[in-house]
Motif scaffolding. Structure first.
Motif, PDB file in Angstrom:
ATOM      1  N   ASP A 188      53.217  48.858   3.531  1.00 49.78           N
ATOM      2  CA  ASP A 188      54.613  49.082   3.138  1.00 49.78           C
ATOM      3  C   ASP A 188      55.376  47.761   3.005  1.00 49.78           C
ATOM      4  O   ASP A 188      56.139  47.571   2.051  1.00 49.78           O
ATOM      5  N   ASP A 189      55.150  46.853   3.970  1.00 49.18           N
ATOM      6  CA  ASP A 189      55.842  45.558   3.915  1.00 49.18           C
ATOM      7  C   ASP A 189      55.390  44.742   2.707  1.00 49.18           C
ATOM      8  O   ASP A 189      56.203  44.098   2.027  1.00 49.18           O
ATOM      9  N   LEU A 190      54.084  44.761   2.423  1.00 49.61           N
ATOM     10  CA  LEU A 190      53.566  44.009   1.279  1.00 49.61           C
ATOM     11  C   LEU A 190      54.128  44.560  -0.030  1.00 49.61           C
ATOM     12  O   LEU A 190      54.560  43.797  -0.907  1.00 49.61           O
ATOM     13  N   GLU A 191      54.122  45.877  -0.146  1.00 50.55           N
ATOM     14  CA  GLU A 191      54.636  46.486  -1.379  1.00 50.55           C
ATOM     15  C   GLU A 191      56.125  46.208  -1.540  1.00 50.55           C
ATOM     16  O   GLU A 191      56.601  45.955  -2.654  1.00 50.55           O
ATOM     17  N   TYR A 192      56.861  46.232  -0.446  1.00 52.70           N
ATOM     18  CA  TYR A 192      58.294  45.926  -0.499  1.00 52.70           C
ATOM     19  C   TYR A 192      58.521  44.514  -1.031  1.00 52.70           C
ATOM     20  O   TYR A 192      59.361  44.289  -1.913  1.00 52.70           O
ATOM     21  N   PRO A 208      54.047  39.497   7.327  1.00 56.03           N
ATOM     22  CA  PRO A 208      54.744  40.536   6.555  1.00 56.03           C
ATOM     23  C   PRO A 208      56.034  41.053   7.175  1.00 56.03           C
ATOM     24  O   PRO A 208      57.076  41.108   6.503  1.00 56.03           O
ATOM     25  N   GLY A 209      55.985  41.444   8.443  1.00 55.61           N
ATOM     26  CA  GLY A 209      57.166  42.027   9.065  1.00 55.61           C
ATOM     27  C   GLY A 209      58.339  41.074   9.135  1.00 55.61           C
ATOM     28  O   GLY A 209      59.482  41.435   8.812  1.00 55.61           O
ATOM     29  N   ARG A 210      58.094  39.845   9.549  1.00 57.61           N
ATOM     30  CA  ARG A 210      59.175  38.867   9.674  1.00 57.61           C
ATOM     31  C   ARG A 210      59.734  38.478   8.311  1.00 57.61           C
ATOM     32  O   ARG A 210      60.950  38.310   8.147  1.00 57.61           O
ATOM     33  N   LEU A 211      58.866  38.312   7.318  1.00 56.95           N
ATOM     34  CA  LEU A 211      59.340  37.989   5.970  1.00 56.95           C
ATOM     35  C   LEU A 211      60.252  39.095   5.441  1.00 56.95           C
ATOM     36  O   LEU A 211      61.304  38.830   4.859  1.00 56.95           O
ATOM     37  N   ARG A 212      59.835  40.338   5.661  1.00 58.26           N
ATOM     38  CA  ARG A 212      60.670  41.463   5.198  1.00 58.26           C
ATOM     39  C   ARG A 212      62.030  41.439   5.896  1.00 58.26           C
ATOM     40  O   ARG A 212      63.059  41.683   5.252  1.00 58.26           O
ATOM     41  N   ASP A 213      62.046  41.144   7.204  1.00 57.04           N
ATOM     42  CA  ASP A 213      63.321  41.047   7.932  1.00 57.04           C
ATOM     43  C   ASP A 213      64.246  40.028   7.276  1.00 57.04           C
ATOM     44  O   ASP A 213      65.442  40.291   7.076  1.00 57.04           O
ATOM     45  N   HIS A 214      63.707  38.866   6.927  1.00 53.40           N
ATOM     46  CA  HIS A 214      64.532  37.817   6.319  1.00 53.40           C
ATOM     47  C   HIS A 214      65.038  38.239   4.938  1.00 53.40           C
ATOM     48  O   HIS A 214      66.173  37.917   4.567  1.00 53.40           O
ATOM     49  N   ILE A 215      64.202  38.936   4.188  1.00 47.97           N
ATOM     50  CA  ILE A 215      64.638  39.405   2.865  1.00 47.97           C
ATOM     51  C   ILE A 215      65.777  40.411   3.010  1.00 47.97           C
ATOM     52  O   ILE A 215      66.808  40.321   2.328  1.00 47.97           O
ATOM     53  N   GLU A 216      65.599  41.360   3.920  1.00 41.90           N
ATOM     54  CA  GLU A 216      66.613  42.413   4.099  1.00 41.90           C
ATOM     55  C   GLU A 216      67.918  41.853   4.653  1.00 41.90           C
ATOM     56  O   GLU A 216      68.998  42.381   4.363  1.00 41.90           O
ATOM     57  N   ARG A 217      67.849  40.764   5.406  1.00 41.95           N
ATOM     58  CA  ARG A 217      69.062  40.142   5.967  1.00 41.95           C
ATOM     59  C   ARG A 217      69.688  39.136   5.009  1.00 41.95           C
ATOM     60  O   ARG A 217      70.719  38.537   5.313  1.00 41.95           O
ATOM     61  N   GLY A 218      69.020  38.910   3.883  1.00 45.10           N
ATOM     62  CA  GLY A 218      69.570  38.009   2.878  1.00 45.10           C
ATOM     63  C   GLY A 218      69.318  36.539   3.129  1.00 45.10           C
ATOM     64  O   GLY A 218      69.881  35.680   2.440  1.00 45.10           O
ATOM     65  N   LEU A 263      55.571  31.800  -2.181  1.00 51.28           N
ATOM     66  CA  LEU A 263      55.545  32.549  -0.926  1.00 51.28           C
ATOM     67  C   LEU A 263      54.091  32.834  -0.569  1.00 51.28           C
ATOM     68  O   LEU A 263      53.330  33.345  -1.396  1.00 51.28           O
ATOM     69  N   VAL A 264      53.697  32.495   0.656  1.00 47.95           N
ATOM     70  CA  VAL A 264      52.347  32.780   1.147  1.00 47.95           C
ATOM     71  C   VAL A 264      52.464  33.761   2.304  1.00 47.95           C
ATOM     72  O   VAL A 264      53.171  33.485   3.288  1.00 47.95           O
ATOM     73  N   ILE A 265      51.791  34.903   2.189  1.00 50.66           N
ATOM     74  CA  ILE A 265      51.856  35.946   3.211  1.00 50.66           C
ATOM     75  C   ILE A 265      50.513  36.008   3.926  1.00 50.66           C
ATOM     76  O   ILE A 265      49.465  36.128   3.284  1.00 50.66           O
ATOM     77  N   ALA A 266      50.537  35.914   5.268  1.00 51.24           N
ATOM     78  CA  ALA A 266      49.320  35.913   6.079  1.00 51.24           C
ATOM     79  C   ALA A 266      49.416  37.008   7.140  1.00 51.24           C
ATOM     80  O   ALA A 266      50.516  37.392   7.542  1.00 51.24           O
ATOM     81  N   PRO A 267      48.289  37.504   7.632  1.00 48.11           N
ATOM     82  CA  PRO A 267      48.318  38.646   8.557  1.00 48.11           C
ATOM     83  C   PRO A 267      48.815  38.342   9.957  1.00 48.11           C
ATOM     84  O   PRO A 267      49.377  39.217  10.615  1.00 48.11           O
ATOM     85  N   THR A 268      48.609  37.118  10.463  1.00 43.24           N
ATOM     86  CA  THR A 268      48.985  36.800  11.839  1.00 43.24           C
ATOM     87  C   THR A 268      49.786  35.515  11.901  1.00 43.24           C
ATOM     88  O   THR A 268      49.709  34.671  11.011  1.00 43.24           O
ATOM     89  N   ARG A 269      50.537  35.372  12.984  1.00 42.88           N
ATOM     90  CA  ARG A 269      51.359  34.166  13.145  1.00 42.88           C
ATOM     91  C   ARG A 269      50.499  32.916  13.249  1.00 42.88           C
ATOM     92  O   ARG A 269      50.849  31.868  12.711  1.00 42.88           O
ATOM     93  N   GLU A 270      49.355  33.044  13.961  1.00 44.03           N
ATOM     94  CA  GLU A 270      48.486  31.873  14.112  1.00 44.03           C
ATOM     95  C   GLU A 270      47.940  31.400  12.768  1.00 44.03           C
ATOM     96  O   GLU A 270      47.895  30.208  12.487  1.00 44.03           O
ATOM     97  N   LEU A 271      47.523  32.361  11.930  1.00 39.75           N
ATOM     98  CA  LEU A 271      47.013  31.985  10.615  1.00 39.75           C
ATOM     99  C   LEU A 271      48.135  31.395   9.758  1.00 39.75           C
ATOM    100  O   LEU A 271      47.932  30.407   9.044  1.00 39.75           O
ATOM    101  N   ALA A 272      49.320  31.980   9.815  1.00 44.28           N
ATOM    102  CA  ALA A 272      50.455  31.463   9.036  1.00 44.28           C
ATOM    103  C   ALA A 272      50.768  30.017   9.422  1.00 44.28           C
ATOM    104  O   ALA A 272      51.002  29.161   8.561  1.00 44.28           O
ATOM    105  N   LEU A 273      50.753  29.727  10.719  1.00 45.32           N
ATOM    106  CA  LEU A 273      51.037  28.363  11.179  1.00 45.32           C
ATOM    107  C   LEU A 273      49.925  27.406  10.771  1.00 45.32           C
ATOM    108  O   LEU A 273      50.172  26.244  10.443  1.00 45.32           O
ATOM    109  N   GLN A 274      48.690  27.912  10.769  1.00 43.03           N
ATOM    110  CA  GLN A 274      47.556  27.093  10.319  1.00 43.03           C
ATOM    111  C   GLN A 274      47.683  26.776   8.830  1.00 43.03           C
ATOM    112  O   GLN A 274      47.448  25.635   8.404  1.00 43.03           O
ATOM    113  N   VAL A 275      48.060  27.780   8.037  1.00 40.42           N
ATOM    114  CA  VAL A 275      48.257  27.580   6.597  1.00 40.42           C
ATOM    115  C   VAL A 275      49.353  26.544   6.360  1.00 40.42           C
ATOM    116  O   VAL A 275      49.217  25.660   5.501  1.00 40.42           O
TER     117      VAL A 275
END
Length: 301
Positions: free
Chosen positions: A167-171, A132-142, A78-90
């Motif tokens: 909070d999202d990172l720690e979760y 972070p926020g979107r990843l947490r949403d997917h985890i919480e939704r299973g 799992l790779v966590i990035a701060p922004t959508r643009e950076l995540a898509l670049q990664v």
């Protein structure tokens, strides 16, 4: 073929195919024998090649000696990035790096359709890259299964803390398996980052990479003094004088972005805008227009 010491063969072939003849300092550091399987806290600037660096470092964890990956049942990294643009670049970087290894890479980023992302996760992905926020949403939704994770990467961790994602990172780190490997990349290492490392990493190896040359030596800095009412004409004259293939103009508000974009359009410039009021699809189209040359100027917040 160029040989890269410590690089998994499939990734070495991808580097050669991409035109690499040598590795950057941070890439070499991440391949050190003592770092295999270990946690790391890495200071690395943007432009240092850190995405390829952690991509190379993750390969032994993901492949586990195999030459090629088989069907993914649950994400292995799992790779966590701060922004959508950076995540898509990664994601784009990891796709060519892992192409010959057969890795499937999925993204989970804010602004995109969650149903499409869920279908990608259901089909199986070896590596998931997201915000972070979107990843947490997917985890919480299973829809994001964390049970098989072997490694987690926090990319630009200082930026994520600055943006309020603690909070999202720690979760997510609490949800990931205890035996996973944690690689933390940060341009700066303030107390907040040290605290995160101490809590979630095991005997992390500290890596500080310094380039042989100063960062961004190819950039020349100039300041132009203008009367406030001459600002827009000054910007237009600068663009015309330098005739750069691409120009970015930063404004402090969305309203200023819209105003400046209109002014440039009226003067005949091919221009796109980037601001928070645009949808992700509109942002993506604007960035693509800059990449392929359809737009010459980008006005952004």
């Amino acid at each position: 073929m160029t040989e890269f010491d410590g690089v998994v063969p499939a990734l070495g072939q991808a580097l050669t195919k991409r035109g690499y003849t040598s590795l950057t300092p941070v890439q070499k550091e991440m391949l050190a024998p003592g770092l295999v399987g270990a946690d790391a806290l890495v200071s690395a600037q943007t432009g240092s090649g850190k995405t390829v660096a952690f991509g190379l470092a993750l390969a032994p964890d993901i492949l586990e000696g195999a030459e090629k990956l088989t069907q993914a049942h649950a994400p292995l990294a799992l790779v966590i990035a701060p922004t959508r643009e950076l995540a898509l670049q990664v994601k784009r970087e990891l796709e060519w790096l892992y192409e010959l290894a057969g890795a499937t890479i999925a993204t989970c980023v804010g602004g995109m359709d969650m149903r499409t992302e869920r279908r990608s996760l259901d089909r199986g992905a070896h590596i998931v890259v997201g915000t972070p926020g979107r990843l947490r949403d997917h985890i919480e939704r299973g829809s994001l299964d964390m049970t098989a994770l072997r490694a987690v990467v926090l990319d630009e961790a200082d930026e994520m803390l600055d943006l309020g994602f603690r909070d999202d990172l720690e979760y997510m780190l609490d949800t990931a398996p205890d035996h996973r490997r944690t690689l933390l990349f940060s341009a700066t290492v303030p107390k907040s980052i040290m605290g995160l490392a101490k809590r979630y990493q095991r005997d992390a190896i500290r890596i500080e990479t310094k380039s042989d040359t100063k960062q961004h030596q190819d950039i020349e800095y100039r300041a132009l003094m203008l009367a406030p009412n001459d600002k827009e004409n000054g910007i237009i004259n600068v663009i015309r004088y330098f005739e750069a293939p691409n120009t970015i103009i930063f404004c402090s508000t969305r309203a200023e972005v819209n105003h400046m974009t209109s002014r440039l359009n009226n003067r005949g410039f091919s221009v796109v805008a980037l601001s928070g009021e645009l949808s992700q699809n509109e942002r993506s189209h604007a960035l693509q227009a800059m990449r392929d040359g359809r737009a010459r100027v980008c006005v952004a917040t």
